[in-house]
Design a protein around this motif. Sequence first.
Motif, PDB file in Angstrom:
ATOM      1  N   LEU A 166      19.451   5.984  26.444  1.00 19.10           N
ATOM      2  CA  LEU A 166      18.949   7.244  26.991  1.00 19.10           C
ATOM      3  C   LEU A 166      17.888   7.812  26.052  1.00 19.10           C
ATOM      4  O   LEU A 166      17.807   7.427  24.887  1.00 19.10           O
ATOM      5  N   PRO A 167      17.090   8.742  26.563  1.00 20.31           N
ATOM      6  CA  PRO A 167      16.105   9.348  25.656  1.00 20.31           C
ATOM      7  C   PRO A 167      16.821  10.167  24.586  1.00 20.31           C
ATOM      8  O   PRO A 167      17.774  10.887  24.873  1.00 20.31           O
ATOM      9  N   GLY A 168      16.388  10.016  23.383  1.00 19.74           N
ATOM     10  CA  GLY A 168      17.012  10.747  22.293  1.00 19.74           C
ATOM     11  C   GLY A 168      17.224   9.859  21.090  1.00 19.74           C
ATOM     12  O   GLY A 168      16.914   8.672  21.111  1.00 19.74           O
ATOM     13  N   PRO A 169      17.778  10.426  20.065  1.00 20.58           N
ATOM     14  CA  PRO A 169      17.902   9.708  18.789  1.00 20.58           C
ATOM     15  C   PRO A 169      19.180   8.885  18.678  1.00 20.58           C
ATOM     16  O   PRO A 169      19.978   9.076  17.765  1.00 20.58           O
ATOM     17  N   GLY A 170      19.414   7.960  19.591  1.00 19.33           N
ATOM     18  CA  GLY A 170      20.664   7.202  19.613  1.00 19.33           C
ATOM     19  C   GLY A 170      20.949   6.466  18.323  1.00 19.33           C
ATOM     20  O   GLY A 170      22.033   6.603  17.751  1.00 19.33           O
ATOM     21  N   TRP A 171      19.987   5.674  17.835  1.00 16.95           N
ATOM     22  CA  TRP A 171      20.226   4.902  16.619  1.00 16.95           C
ATOM     23  C   TRP A 171      20.363   5.809  15.410  1.00 16.95           C
ATOM     24  O   TRP A 171      21.105   5.505  14.479  1.00 16.95           O
ATOM     25  N   LEU A 172      19.669   6.922  15.413  1.00 19.97           N
ATOM     26  CA  LEU A 172      19.795   7.874  14.312  1.00 19.97           C
ATOM     27  C   LEU A 172      21.214   8.458  14.269  1.00 19.97           C
ATOM     28  O   LEU A 172      21.789   8.616  13.195  1.00 19.97           O
ATOM     29  N   VAL A 173      21.784   8.723  15.425  1.00 21.41           N
ATOM     30  CA  VAL A 173      23.157   9.227  15.491  1.00 21.41           C
ATOM     31  C   VAL A 173      24.140   8.155  15.014  1.00 21.41           C
ATOM     32  O   VAL A 173      25.092   8.454  14.294  1.00 21.41           O
ATOM     33  N   VAL A 174      23.907   6.895  15.405  1.00 23.79           N
ATOM     34  CA  VAL A 174      24.758   5.798  14.934  1.00 23.79           C
ATOM     35  C   VAL A 174      24.703   5.726  13.409  1.00 23.79           C
ATOM     36  O   VAL A 174      25.744   5.592  12.744  1.00 23.79           O
ATOM     37  N   LEU A 175      23.516   5.805  12.840  1.00 24.23           N
ATOM     38  CA  LEU A 175      23.376   5.760  11.378  1.00 24.23           C
ATOM     39  C   LEU A 175      24.086   6.938  10.717  1.00 24.23           C
ATOM     40  O   LEU A 175      24.682   6.793   9.650  1.00 24.23           O
ATOM     41  N   PHE A 176      24.049   8.098  11.351  1.00 22.65           N
ATOM     42  CA  PHE A 176      24.768   9.256  10.806  1.00 22.65           C
ATOM     43  C   PHE A 176      26.272   8.991  10.787  1.00 22.65           C
ATOM     44  O   PHE A 176      26.960   9.346   9.825  1.00 22.65           O
ATOM     45  N   GLY A 177      26.790   8.367  11.831  1.00 24.95           N
ATOM     46  CA  GLY A 177      28.207   8.012  11.845  1.00 24.95           C
ATOM     47  C   GLY A 177      28.560   7.041  10.729  1.00 24.95           C
ATOM     48  O   GLY A 177      29.616   7.160  10.095  1.00 24.95           O
ATOM     49  N   ILE A 178      27.675   6.083  10.462  1.00 25.29           N
ATOM     50  CA  ILE A 178      27.906   5.144   9.358  1.00 25.29           C
ATOM     51  C   ILE A 178      27.879   5.884   8.023  1.00 25.29           C
ATOM     52  O   ILE A 178      28.680   5.585   7.126  1.00 25.29           O
ATOM     53  N   ILE A 179      27.007   6.860   7.891  1.00 26.30           N
ATOM     54  CA  ILE A 179      26.956   7.659   6.662  1.00 26.30           C
ATOM     55  C   ILE A 179      28.257   8.442   6.481  1.00 26.30           C
ATOM     56  O   ILE A 179      28.774   8.564   5.367  1.00 26.30           O
ATOM     57  N   VAL A 180      28.803   8.964   7.576  1.00 25.82           N
ATOM     58  CA  VAL A 180      30.092   9.661   7.500  1.00 25.82           C
ATOM     59  C   VAL A 180      31.166   8.696   7.014  1.00 25.82           C
ATOM     60  O   VAL A 180      31.944   9.022   6.107  1.00 25.82           O
ATOM     61  N   TRP A 181      31.208   7.500   7.579  1.00 22.00           N
ATOM     62  CA  TRP A 181      32.172   6.500   7.122  1.00 22.00           C
ATOM     63  C   TRP A 181      31.952   6.158   5.654  1.00 22.00           C
ATOM     64  O   TRP A 181      32.903   5.979   4.901  1.00 22.00           O
ATOM     65  N   VAL A 227      36.321  10.627  13.023  1.00 25.16           N
ATOM     66  CA  VAL A 227      35.079  11.395  13.212  1.00 25.16           C
ATOM     67  C   VAL A 227      33.880  10.451  13.179  1.00 25.16           C
ATOM     68  O   VAL A 227      32.974  10.539  14.022  1.00 25.16           O
ATOM     69  N   GLY A 228      33.856   9.535  12.215  1.00 21.08           N
ATOM     70  CA  GLY A 228      32.761   8.561  12.150  1.00 21.08           C
ATOM     71  C   GLY A 228      32.692   7.703  13.398  1.00 21.08           C
ATOM     72  O   GLY A 228      31.608   7.439  13.930  1.00 21.08           O
ATOM     73  N   LEU A 229      33.864   7.269  13.906  1.00 21.02           N
ATOM     74  CA  LEU A 229      33.903   6.458  15.115  1.00 21.02           C
ATOM     75  C   LEU A 229      33.366   7.231  16.317  1.00 21.02           C
ATOM     76  O   LEU A 229      32.594   6.689  17.122  1.00 21.02           O
ATOM     77  N   LEU A 230      33.758   8.495  16.458  1.00 21.77           N
ATOM     78  CA  LEU A 230      33.260   9.302  17.574  1.00 21.77           C
ATOM     79  C   LEU A 230      31.741   9.470  17.506  1.00 21.77           C
ATOM     80  O   LEU A 230      31.051   9.400  18.535  1.00 21.77           O
ATOM     81  N   ILE A 231      31.215   9.677  16.305  1.00 23.23           N
ATOM     82  CA  ILE A 231      29.763   9.822  16.146  1.00 23.23           C
ATOM     83  C   ILE A 231      29.059   8.513  16.479  1.00 23.23           C
ATOM     84  O   ILE A 231      28.048   8.500  17.194  1.00 23.23           O
ATOM     85  N   VAL A 232      29.589   7.394  15.987  1.00 26.09           N
ATOM     86  CA  VAL A 232      28.978   6.090  16.277  1.00 26.09           C
ATOM     87  C   VAL A 232      29.019   5.796  17.773  1.00 26.09           C
ATOM     88  O   VAL A 232      28.017   5.365  18.361  1.00 26.09           O
ATOM     89  N   LEU A 233      30.154   6.022  18.421  1.00 26.69           N
ATOM     90  CA  LEU A 233      30.255   5.773  19.858  1.00 26.69           C
ATOM     91  C   LEU A 233      29.322   6.683  20.652  1.00 26.69           C
ATOM     92  O   LEU A 233      28.685   6.243  21.618  1.00 26.69           O
ATOM     93  N   GLY A 234      29.228   7.944  20.236  1.00 32.19           N
ATOM     94  CA  GLY A 234      28.286   8.846  20.901  1.00 32.19           C
ATOM     95  C   GLY A 234      26.854   8.386  20.728  1.00 32.19           C
ATOM     96  O   GLY A 234      26.046   8.440  21.663  1.00 32.19           O
ATOM     97  N   GLY A 235      26.518   7.904  19.542  1.00 28.81           N
ATOM     98  CA  GLY A 235      25.167   7.391  19.298  1.00 28.81           C
ATOM     99  C   GLY A 235      24.885   6.151  20.120  1.00 28.81           C
ATOM    100  O   GLY A 235      23.788   5.996  20.667  1.00 28.81           O
ATOM    101  N   LEU A 236      25.881   5.259  20.232  1.00 32.98           N
ATOM    102  CA  LEU A 236      25.682   4.058  21.045  1.00 32.98           C
ATOM    103  C   LEU A 236      25.491   4.418  22.517  1.00 32.98           C
ATOM    104  O   LEU A 236      24.730   3.756  23.226  1.00 32.98           O
ATOM    105  N   ALA A 237      26.161   5.467  22.981  1.00 33.19           N
ATOM    106  CA  ALA A 237      25.964   5.915  24.362  1.00 33.19           C
ATOM    107  C   ALA A 237      24.551   6.468  24.553  1.00 33.19           C
ATOM    108  O   ALA A 237      23.987   6.375  25.644  1.00 33.19           O
ATOM    109  N   LEU A 238      23.970   7.033  23.493  1.00 31.29           N
ATOM    110  CA  LEU A 238      22.624   7.595  23.594  1.00 31.29           C
ATOM    111  C   LEU A 238      21.518   6.562  23.440  1.00 31.29           C
ATOM    112  O   LEU A 238      20.359   6.853  23.738  1.00 31.29           O
ATOM    113  N   VAL A 239      21.845   5.357  22.981  1.00 31.54           N
ATOM    114  CA  VAL A 239      20.802   4.359  22.714  1.00 31.54           C
ATOM    115  C   VAL A 239      19.932   4.101  23.944  1.00 31.54           C
ATOM    116  O   VAL A 239      18.703   4.133  23.833  1.00 31.54           O
TER     117      VAL A 239
END
Length: 149
Positions: free
Chosen positions: A59-74, A45-57
Amino acid sequence: MNTPVSDPLKDPLNDPLDDRDWEWRRRIRANAHSHRIYRWVVAVVGLLIVLGGLALVPLPGPGWLVVLFGIIVWASEFAWAGRLRDWVRERLRLWNGWMLRQGWAVRSLVLVGTGAVVAGLFYLLFLVSGVPGLMPDVVERWVTRLPGL
């Protein structure tokens, strides 16, 4: 009265007697098989969130924030991710402190530089994928005049 001294090297994430832990996690950790499965679920789950966040980096949107959320899950299950989270948190605290000490000229330069990087990323994105048709006509006409688009 003797108070227990907390061991800074002890990993609180793997301590089944930690009072801050939730009961359901204690039950999962009590069984080695379910704990292993749970760690795999958290990892995936953490990996999917991190990869999704990296895909958003780019693009417009909170890409790095999503990556950080994935790290918090891990970090909820892995000590290395907790150290990474703490390192990122400290870097952000230092950056914010530095920015607050700067004058308006430096802050403006950082803002303009950030805008230039974002504009460059959009230009590269439009070079690769084309200009999206969902843009307002005025913006689309302006963007298509840029070299290469």
